[in-house]
Design a protein around this motif. Structure first.
Motif, mmCIF file in Angstrom:
data_model
loop_
_atom_site.group_PDB
_atom_site.id
_atom_site.type_symbol
_atom_site.label_atom_id
_atom_site.label_comp_id
_atom_site.label_asym_id
_atom_site.label_seq_id
_atom_site.Cartn_x
_atom_site.Cartn_y
_atom_site.Cartn_z
ATOM 1 N N GLY A 41 11.405 11.126 -7.471
ATOM 2 C CA GLY A 41 11.943 12.193 -6.439
ATOM 3 C C GLY A 41 10.936 12.403 -5.119
ATOM 4 O O GLY A 41 11.217 13.402 -4.271
ATOM 5 N N ASN A 42 9.882 11.515 -4.941
ATOM 6 C CA ASN A 42 9.194 11.687 -3.668
ATOM 7 C C ASN A 42 9.552 10.528 -2.716
ATOM 8 O O ASN A 42 9.787 9.324 -3.054
ATOM 9 N N ILE A 43 9.374 10.866 -1.285
ATOM 10 C CA ILE A 43 9.378 10.003 -0.391
ATOM 11 C C ILE A 43 7.806 9.215 -0.223
ATOM 12 O O ILE A 43 7.032 9.507 -0.029
ATOM 13 N N VAL A 44 8.082 7.849 -0.629
ATOM 14 C CA VAL A 44 6.987 6.994 -0.667
ATOM 15 C C VAL A 44 7.147 6.068 0.528
ATOM 16 O O VAL A 44 7.930 5.531 1.063
ATOM 17 N N ILE A 45 5.963 5.710 1.182
ATOM 18 C CA ILE A 45 5.757 4.675 2.203
ATOM 19 C C ILE A 45 4.889 3.645 1.942
ATOM 20 O O ILE A 45 3.904 3.721 1.127
ATOM 21 N N ALA A 104 0.817 -1.234 0.073
ATOM 22 C CA ALA A 104 -0.063 0.013 -0.183
ATOM 23 C C ALA A 104 0.857 1.441 0.035
ATOM 24 O O ALA A 104 1.205 1.875 1.039
ATOM 25 N N TRP A 105 1.438 1.756 -1.223
ATOM 26 C CA TRP A 105 2.342 2.537 -1.467
ATOM 27 C C TRP A 105 1.633 3.846 -1.404
ATOM 28 O O TRP A 105 0.597 4.045 -2.096
ATOM 29 N N GLU A 106 2.218 4.961 -0.486
ATOM 30 C CA GLU A 106 1.518 6.218 -0.732
ATOM 31 C C GLU A 106 2.871 7.451 -0.372
ATOM 32 O O GLU A 106 3.568 7.144 0.051
ATOM 33 N N ILE A 107 2.611 8.414 -1.311
ATOM 34 C CA ILE A 107 3.348 9.467 -1.260
ATOM 35 C C ILE A 107 3.271 10.176 0.209
ATOM 36 O O ILE A 107 2.466 10.574 0.604
#
Length: 228
Positions: free
Chosen positions: A94-98, A3-6
């Motif tokens: 270029g974004n941190i994704v969790i 479940a990846w989210e920026i």
């Protein structure tokens, strides 16, 4: 699928991150810039990626998968490798994704990622630094490993540990730098390694192997006292 989210402050203001997941990691990747920081505490060895077969460097924290022998009260007391610091976090476009399903976000002792004013809290700053360390360090470390391979300096290491209960554990698929091969290099090759910074890293890695004996002693002591 994960479940990846920026990561953003509005959606994740209440998100907390825990270090307790370190207890389940017996091996963590490190990059060259971490060798001197990790060497006083961990055995640094090389292994091959199971899918690509490419070598990478890592620290050994346990002698069995899923069990970290170096954590105290659930966390590491000394240097924490960037690969552990960034657990659950990635960089994409270029974004941190969790990965919201990662166990790092479910520990009971989690610390907030954001301050009340919306700025990055210390745990998030550590994650940002870890991601930068890996992004910069992985290609640099790959190049160093290629230079070691070109000089035929990597060799398998036989790690067999005997315990008081009669059990023997053998750690497979690990490699170290051969000091015999290193010392047999022509002077110009050694000088090139010195100027590239590879020589210092080679001696740090080979000196760190002694920590494998420490892991064996810790596991042996826990046969008598599981709380140790």
């Amino acid at each position: 699928m994960p479940a990846w989210e920026i990561l953003n402050q509005e959606a994740h203001a209440g998100l907390r991150v825990s270090r307790a997941v370190d207890g389940g990691r017996h091996f963590a990747q490190i990059v060259a810039d971490e060798f001197l920081k990790a060497q006083p505490y961990y055995a640094i060895l090389f292994t091959k990626h199971p899918e690509t077969g490419a070598f990478y460097a890592g620290v050994v924290m346990g002698v069995e998968p899923g069990r970290n022998l170096l954590t105290e009260h659930g966390t590491l007391p000394d240097y924490r490798p960037a690969d552990l610091e960034r657990q659950g976090f990635f960089v994409a476009d270029g974004n941190i994704v969790i990965d919201r399903e990662h166990a790092v976000f479910s520990g009971p002792d989690g610390q907030a990622l954001f301050e009340p004013d919306g700025s990055a809290a210390l745990p998030l700053k550590r994650v940002q630094q870890a991601l930068h360390t890996l992004e910069k360090g992985i290609p640099e470390t790959d190049a160093i490993i290629q230079r070691l391979l070109s000089r035929r300096l990597l060799e398998p290491i036989d790690v067999s540990l005997d315990f008081d209960d009669g059990e023997r554990l053998r750690l497979e698929g690990l490699y170290t730098i051969s000091l015999d091969a290193l010392h047999a290099l022509p002077d110009e090759e050694v000088l090139a390694m010195f100027r590239q910074g590879d020589l210092q890293l080679a001696y740090a890695q080979t000196a760190s192997v002694r920590h494998l004996r420490t892991l064996g002693r810790i596991r042996n002591s826990r046969l008598l006292d599981p709380r140790a």
